[in-house]
Motif scaffolding. Structure first.
Motif, PDB file in Angstrom:
ATOM      1  N   LEU A  66      -0.470  11.914   4.640  1.00 49.37           N
ATOM      2  CA  LEU A  66      -1.568  11.147   4.027  1.00 49.37           C
ATOM      3  C   LEU A  66      -2.731  10.991   4.997  1.00 49.37           C
ATOM      4  O   LEU A  66      -3.894  11.121   4.621  1.00 49.37           O
ATOM      5  CB  LEU A  66      -1.079   9.756   3.604  1.00 49.37           C
ATOM      6  N   ARG A  67      -2.391  10.717   6.264  1.00 50.05           N
ATOM      7  CA  ARG A  67      -3.454  10.507   7.256  1.00 50.05           C
ATOM      8  C   ARG A  67      -4.268  11.771   7.469  1.00 50.05           C
ATOM      9  O   ARG A  67      -5.474  11.726   7.644  1.00 50.05           O
ATOM     10  CB  ARG A  67      -2.847  10.058   8.591  1.00 50.05           C
ATOM     11  N   SER A  68      -3.565  12.910   7.431  1.00 48.97           N
ATOM     12  CA  SER A  68      -4.267  14.163   7.735  1.00 48.97           C
ATOM     13  C   SER A  68      -4.684  14.882   6.462  1.00 48.97           C
ATOM     14  O   SER A  68      -5.104  16.024   6.509  1.00 48.97           O
ATOM     15  CB  SER A  68      -3.377  15.075   8.569  1.00 48.97           C
ATOM     16  N   CYS A  69      -4.552  14.184   5.303  1.00 50.50           N
ATOM     17  CA  CYS A  69      -4.910  14.814   4.040  1.00 50.50           C
ATOM     18  C   CYS A  69      -6.386  15.213   4.092  1.00 50.50           C
ATOM     19  O   CYS A  69      -7.258  14.352   4.158  1.00 50.50           O
ATOM     20  CB  CYS A  69      -4.647  13.847   2.893  1.00 50.50           C
ATOM     21  N   PRO A  70      -6.689  16.526   4.096  1.00 51.93           N
ATOM     22  CA  PRO A  70      -8.064  16.966   4.324  1.00 51.93           C
ATOM     23  C   PRO A  70      -9.016  16.513   3.220  1.00 51.93           C
ATOM     24  O   PRO A  70     -10.211  16.394   3.452  1.00 51.93           O
ATOM     25  CB  PRO A  70      -7.949  18.497   4.356  1.00 51.93           C
ATOM     26  N   ALA A  71      -8.450  16.245   2.048  1.00 50.90           N
ATOM     27  CA  ALA A  71      -9.317  15.931   0.909  1.00 50.90           C
ATOM     28  C   ALA A  71      -9.795  14.481   0.920  1.00 50.90           C
ATOM     29  O   ALA A  71     -10.788  14.146   0.283  1.00 50.90           O
ATOM     30  CB  ALA A  71      -8.583  16.219  -0.390  1.00 50.90           C
ATOM     31  N   THR A  72      -9.101  13.611   1.653  1.00 47.89           N
ATOM     32  CA  THR A  72      -9.462  12.199   1.626  1.00 47.89           C
ATOM     33  C   THR A  72     -10.920  12.026   2.063  1.00 47.89           C
ATOM     34  O   THR A  72     -11.344  12.581   3.061  1.00 47.89           O
ATOM     35  CB  THR A  72      -8.527  11.375   2.531  1.00 47.89           C
ATOM     36  N   GLY A  73     -11.663  11.279   1.301  1.00 46.00           N
ATOM     37  CA  GLY A  73     -13.066  11.068   1.622  1.00 46.00           C
ATOM     38  C   GLY A  73     -13.991  12.005   0.866  1.00 46.00           C
ATOM     39  O   GLY A  73     -15.186  11.760   0.770  1.00 46.00           O
TER      40      GLY A  73
ATOM     41  N   THR B 185       0.844  -1.205   0.000  1.00 45.95           N
ATOM     42  CA  THR B 185       0.000   0.000   0.000  1.00 45.95           C
ATOM     43  C   THR B 185       0.870   1.241   0.000  1.00 45.95           C
ATOM     44  O   THR B 185       2.033   1.213   0.427  1.00 45.95           O
ATOM     45  CB  THR B 185      -0.916   0.048   1.247  1.00 45.95           C
ATOM     46  N   VAL B 186       0.275   2.337  -0.453  1.00 43.83           N
ATOM     47  CA  VAL B 186       0.979   3.618  -0.476  1.00 43.83           C
ATOM     48  C   VAL B 186       1.253   4.066   0.962  1.00 43.83           C
ATOM     49  O   VAL B 186       2.330   4.591   1.265  1.00 43.83           O
ATOM     50  CB  VAL B 186       0.151   4.660  -1.249  1.00 43.83           C
ATOM     51  N   MET B 187       0.292   3.835   1.855  1.00 45.05           N
ATOM     52  CA  MET B 187       0.469   4.242   3.253  1.00 45.05           C
ATOM     53  C   MET B 187       1.675   3.538   3.881  1.00 45.05           C
ATOM     54  O   MET B 187       2.492   4.175   4.554  1.00 45.05           O
ATOM     55  CB  MET B 187      -0.820   3.948   4.048  1.00 45.05           C
ATOM     56  N   ASP B 188       1.797   2.230   3.667  1.00 48.19           N
ATOM     57  CA  ASP B 188       2.959   1.506   4.193  1.00 48.19           C
ATOM     58  C   ASP B 188       4.249   2.048   3.592  1.00 48.19           C
ATOM     59  O   ASP B 188       5.289   2.133   4.261  1.00 48.19           O
ATOM     60  CB  ASP B 188       2.864   0.006   3.845  1.00 48.19           C
ATOM     61  N   ASN B 189       4.182   2.392   2.312  1.00 52.13           N
ATOM     62  CA  ASN B 189       5.363   2.899   1.637  1.00 52.13           C
ATOM     63  C   ASN B 189       5.818   4.201   2.294  1.00 52.13           C
ATOM     64  O   ASN B 189       7.008   4.403   2.573  1.00 52.13           O
ATOM     65  CB  ASN B 189       5.044   3.102   0.147  1.00 52.13           C
ATOM     66  N   ALA B 190       4.830   5.074   2.556  1.00 50.17           N
ATOM     67  CA  ALA B 190       5.142   6.368   3.175  1.00 50.17           C
ATOM     68  C   ALA B 190       5.702   6.168   4.589  1.00 50.17           C
ATOM     69  O   ALA B 190       6.649   6.851   4.999  1.00 50.17           O
ATOM     70  CB  ALA B 190       3.888   7.240   3.210  1.00 50.17           C
ATOM     71  N   ALA B 191       5.125   5.216   5.320  1.00 47.97           N
ATOM     72  CA  ALA B 191       5.608   4.959   6.688  1.00 47.97           C
ATOM     73  C   ALA B 191       7.049   4.458   6.656  1.00 47.97           C
ATOM     74  O   ALA B 191       7.888   4.849   7.484  1.00 47.97           O
ATOM     75  CB  ALA B 191       4.704   3.946   7.379  1.00 47.97           C
ATOM     76  N   CYS B 192       7.346   3.600   5.689  1.00 45.19           N
ATOM     77  CA  CYS B 192       8.717   3.082   5.576  1.00 45.19           C
ATOM     78  C   CYS B 192       9.676   4.198   5.174  1.00 45.19           C
ATOM     79  O   CYS B 192      10.782   4.299   5.708  1.00 45.19           O
ATOM     80  CB  CYS B 192       8.776   1.926   4.584  1.00 45.19           C
ATOM     81  N   LEU B 193       9.229   5.057   4.241  1.00 41.15           N
ATOM     82  CA  LEU B 193      10.117   6.159   3.835  1.00 41.15           C
ATOM     83  C   LEU B 193      10.392   7.089   5.018  1.00 41.15           C
ATOM     84  O   LEU B 193      11.515   7.565   5.190  1.00 41.15           O
ATOM     85  CB  LEU B 193       9.526   6.922   2.647  1.00 41.15           C
ATOM     86  N   ASP B 194       9.354   7.341   5.835  1.00 38.30           N
ATOM     87  CA  ASP B 194       9.579   8.125   7.060  1.00 38.30           C
ATOM     88  C   ASP B 194      10.688   7.507   7.898  1.00 38.30           C
ATOM     89  O   ASP B 194      11.522   8.202   8.465  1.00 38.30           O
ATOM     90  CB  ASP B 194       8.303   8.159   7.915  1.00 38.30           C
ATOM     91  N   ALA B 195      10.653   6.165   7.971  1.00 34.28           N
ATOM     92  CA  ALA B 195      11.614   5.472   8.832  1.00 34.28           C
ATOM     93  C   ALA B 195      13.039   5.560   8.291  1.00 34.28           C
ATOM     94  O   ALA B 195      13.985   5.587   9.072  1.00 34.28           O
ATOM     95  CB  ALA B 195      11.215   4.004   8.992  1.00 34.28           C
ATOM     96  N   ILE B 196      13.210   5.589   6.970  1.00 39.65           N
ATOM     97  CA  ILE B 196      14.573   5.440   6.417  1.00 39.65           C
ATOM     98  C   ILE B 196      15.159   6.705   5.796  1.00 39.65           C
ATOM     99  O   ILE B 196      16.352   6.750   5.510  1.00 39.65           O
ATOM    100  CB  ILE B 196      14.634   4.279   5.387  1.00 39.65           C
ATOM    101  N   ALA B 197      14.336   7.759   5.573  1.00 45.22           N
ATOM    102  CA  ALA B 197      14.831   8.947   4.869  1.00 45.22           C
ATOM    103  C   ALA B 197      15.629   9.868   5.784  1.00 45.22           C
ATOM    104  O   ALA B 197      15.445   9.862   6.995  1.00 45.22           O
ATOM    105  CB  ALA B 197      13.647   9.717   4.268  1.00 45.22           C
ATOM    106  N   GLY B 198      16.485  10.673   5.200  1.00 43.42           N
ATOM    107  CA  GLY B 198      17.194  11.723   5.930  1.00 43.42           C
ATOM    108  C   GLY B 198      18.683  11.457   6.055  1.00 43.42           C
ATOM    109  O   GLY B 198      19.133  10.300   6.102  1.00 43.42           O
TER     110      GLY B 198
END
Ligand SMILES: NC(=O)c1ccccc1
Length: 557
Positions: free
Chosen positions: A285-292, A249-262
Motif C-alpha cells: 500500500l505504501r509503495s502503491c505507485p498509483a496513490t495520489g 484504517t485499511v493501512m493499520d489492517n494491512a500492518a496487523c495482517l503482516d504481523a499475524i499471517a503465515g
C-alpha cells in the motif's frame, strides 16, 4: 498397559455386554458368538485411553519472560466501556525494537488464548478457564511491537451476530447506545470503532469479524481461509474458522495482517499461507505507485454482486449508501459492472447445515480431523455437559446443538453433500473473479438493530435475522472479504439516528493485496464519516450485467 488384549489392567471397567450397548445407539448388533472378543478389544482400548489421559499435555510454552503480563484484572464498572466491552484488562508490552505494529494498542477477542488470562468465551456455563499457552497471533502481535491491553468480550460461544448474548453483558454500539455493536467480535469492534484501542484480532465463522465491523464503523478483514493460523483459538469449526484484524484504517489492517499471517508449523489450515513475515501487505500500500494519481484505480474491474442487494431484509438506505460508494470507485478510475452469481443465494442454507453439524460436534467436544493445537484445558472446563450447564448457554448456542443432532439423526450423510455444494458455490465465485478483480455488496443488509430482548428463545433471534446473508457464504467458500465503512444510514427504528454502513469487498483466494489496494484508495480519497444517506427521487440501475453460473455436472457412475 497394553494396546493388545493380552494383559488388560486389573481395574479395567469394561464388562460383558458393553459392546452391544454401544451399538444399540446406532441401532445395530454384533453376532452373539463374537461378543466376548469385542468386549476384550474394548477393554484394551479403554486401557489405551487411560494411558493417554495420564500423559502430560503438549502445548507451546509462552514467553512470559520477554512478555510478562501485568495487572490482569476483571475491569470494574468504571473501567468498562460500552457496557461490557472488556473481558479482562492487563498489559503485555510488545517488542520495543520497532516493528510493523510499534506504538499500536491491541485487544484480542475473548476466544484467543493469552497465557494466565482467564477466558469466558462469552459464557458462564462453566468457570472461566485459564490457558497455559499463548495463541500464535498473540506472540506475533507482541513481536511486531503492539501492546496487548486486554481481551475483549465476545458473544456466547461466538455464536451470534448480536451483542446482547454474552454472559458478561450487553455491548453498546459506539455510535449510539441502545443499538447493537454486532457480533461476535462485539467488544473489540466497539473499542476500535470508538478509538479506545487501535486493533483487535477477531474471529469469523459466519460474519463475526465483518458484521460488527460494519455496525461499528470499522475496517474488518476475514482473510482467505488459513492465512492466519488458528493456533490457540477456541474453534467454532475448522471449516468456517477465520481470524483477522479489525482496525480504523485499511493501512493499520494491512500492518496487523503482516504481523499475524503465515504458517506457524502447527495449524494445518495454514499450510498454504506462506512464510510468516513474507507478505508485505502494508508495504504494497505504501509503495502503491498509483496513490495520489487522479485515477488510481484505472484498469481495476469491480463487479457489483446483484444477489448481494436482493434480499428481503435489505434496507433501501443501506443499498443506496453502498451504491454511492460503488460509484466513487468509478471516480477513481475503476470500471464497474453488475455481476450475477445465482449460487450466492444458496449460501445461507449451505452455511446453516454445515455450521450446525460441525458446530454441534465442536460444542460437544468432538472436534477432529485436523492437525493443530487442541485446547485441552478448555475441553476439561466445559465437558461433559449437564442440563444445568447447557441451560446457561444463550439460546442461539443451544439451538445449534439441537439443530445439529437433528440433522445427524434425520439426514445422515448430508454433511458431505453440503460440503460439495459449498465447493460448487466457491467455483461459481472463482469463475466470476476471473473476469472482475473484486466483488462488492453491502456487508449487512441493514444497519445496527436495537438490542434484542432475552425473553423467549425466539425473541433472542429477532435482531439478527438476515444479518449474515452476505457474509456466511464466504466462510463456506473461504474467499477473503473485507468490510469497509462507507457512510451512514438511518436506524430502522428511528430515522434521526445515523449508523455506519459497511461495504463488503470480496476477492479471489489469497488476493488480500487487491482488496487492500482498492479499499485503501477509497478510504484515502473519501471521508466515510461525511457520507450520509440522502433520499433520492430514484436510484437508477445502469450497470452492464454479466451472469455467472456453474453447471452441476452429472455424477458419473
Ligand atoms: N462466529 C460467527 O461468525 C457466527 C455468526 C453467526 C452465527 C454463528 C456464528
Amino acid at each position: 498397559m497394553s494396546v493388545f488384549f493380552k494383559d488388560i489392567s486389573p481395574g479395567n471397567p469394561v464388562k460383558k455386554g458393553d459392546a452391544e450397548d454401544l451399538l444399540k445407539k446406532i441401532g445395530v448388533a454384533i453376532d452373539d458368538k463374537d461378543s466376548d472378543d469385542y468386549n476384550l478389544l474394548l477393554a484394551a482400548v479403554h486401557d489405551c485411553a487411560e494411558h493417554i489421559s495420564n500423559l502430560p499435555d503438549y502445548q507451546p510454552v509462552p514467553d512470559t519472560k520477554q512478555y510478562p503480563r501485568e495487572n490482569i484484572r476483571r475491569p470494574t464498572q468504571e473501567e468498562q466501556e460500552f457496557g461490557h466491552a472488556w473481558a479482562h484488562k492487563f498489559l503485555i508490552r510488545g517488542n520495543r525494537d520497532g516493528g510493523p505494529m510499534a506504538g499500536k494498542s491491541a485487544t484480542v477477542k475473548d476466544c484467543i488464548a493469552v497465557a494466565g488470562v482467564p477466558q469466558f468465551y462469552g459464557s458462564d456455563a462453566f468457570p472461566a478457564w485459564t490457558p497455559s499457552t499463548d495463541a500464535t497471533v498473540v506472540t506475533r502481535l507482541l513481536d511486531a511491537g503492539a501492546d496487548i491491553v486486554g481481551t475483549s468480550t465476545c458473544e456466547n460461544f461466538c455464536n451470534s451476530t448480536a451483542s446482547f448474548t454474552s454472559a458478561q453483558g450487553t455491548i453498546d454500539n459506539p455510535h449510539h447506545a441502545g443499538y447493537s455493536a454486532g457480533g461476535s467480535t462485539s467488544g473489540g469492534s466497539a473499542l476500535v470503532g470508538s478509538g479506545m484501542v487501535d486493533v483487535t484480532v477477531g474471529t469469523d465463522q459466519g460474519g463475526s469479524i465483518r458484521v460488527p465491523s460494519a455496525l461499528c464503523g470499522c475496517v474488518g478483514l476475514k482473510p482467505t481461509h488459513g492465512l492466519v493460523p488458528y493456533t490457540g483459538f477456541t474453534s467454532g469449526d475448522a471449516v468456517d474458522d477465520h481470524a483477522g484484524p479489525i482496525t480504523r484504517t485499511v493501512m493499520d489492517n494491512a500492518a496487523c495482517l503482516d504481523a499475524i499471517a503465515g504458517y506457524d508449523g502447527i495449524d494445518d489450515r495454514s499450510l498454504g499461507a506462506g512464510e510468516h513475515g513474507s507478505h508485505g501487505f502494508a508495504e504494497a500500500l505504501r509503495s502503491c505507485p498509483a496513490t495520489g494519481n487522479a485515477f488510481p484505480l484505472a484498469g481495476i474491474k469491480i463487479g457489483v454482486l446483484k444477489e448481494g442487494f436482493g434480499h428481503d431484509a435489505m434496507q433501501p438506505e443501506v443499498r443506496d449508501v453502498v451504491l454511492d460508494a460503488v460509484r466513487k470507485f468509478e471516480q477513481l478510475g475503476a470500471s464497474v459492472q453488475e455481476v450475477s452469481v445465482p449460487a450466492h443465494m444458496e449460501g445461507p442454507a449451505v452455511w446453516t447445515i454445515q455450521q450446525r453439524i460441525s458446530g454441534t460436534l465442536t460444542i460437544l467436544g468432538q472436534a477432529h480431523g485436523r492437525r493443530g493445537l487442541y485446547l485441552t484445558e478448555f475441553e476439561h472446563a466445559r465437558l461433559p455437559w449437564t442440563t444445568e450447564n447447557f441451560r446457561k448457554l444463550f439460546p442461539s448456542t443451544q439451538n445449534t446443538v439441537i439443530n445439529g443432532l437433528y440433522l445427524m439423526d434425520k439426514f445422515p450423510g448430508l454433511y458431505g453433500k453440503t460440503m460439495n455444494i459449498g465447493r460448487q458455490i466457491s467455483d461459481a465465485f472463482d469463475l466470476a473473479l476471473q473476469d472482475v478483480d473484486l466483488l462488492v455488496m453491502p456487508t449487512t443488509p441493514f444497519v445496527a438493530p436495537r438490542h434484542g430482548s432475552r425473553g423467549t428463545p425466539r425473541q433472542c433471534f429477532e435482531p439478527t435475522i438476515g444479518l449474515t446473508v452476505n457474509t456466511a457464504v464466504f466462510n463456506v467458500t473461504g474467499h477473503p472479504a473485507l468490510s469497509l465503512p462507507v457512510g451512514f444510514a438511518p436506524a430502522r427504528e428511528d430515522e434521526t439516528v445515523a449508523l455506519p454502513v459497511g461495504m463488503q469487498i470480496v476477492g479471489g483466494k489469497w488476493q488480500e493485496k487487491m482488496i487492500y489496494r482498492v479499499a485503501h484508495e477509497w478510504e484515502t480519497a473519501f471521508n466515510w464519516r461525511t457520507c450520509r444517506y440522502m433520499a433520492k427521487e430514484s436510484q437508477q440501475d445502469d450497470l452492464p450485467k454479466v451472469q455467472y453460473t456453474v453447471e452441476v455436472s452429472p455424477v458419473v457412475a
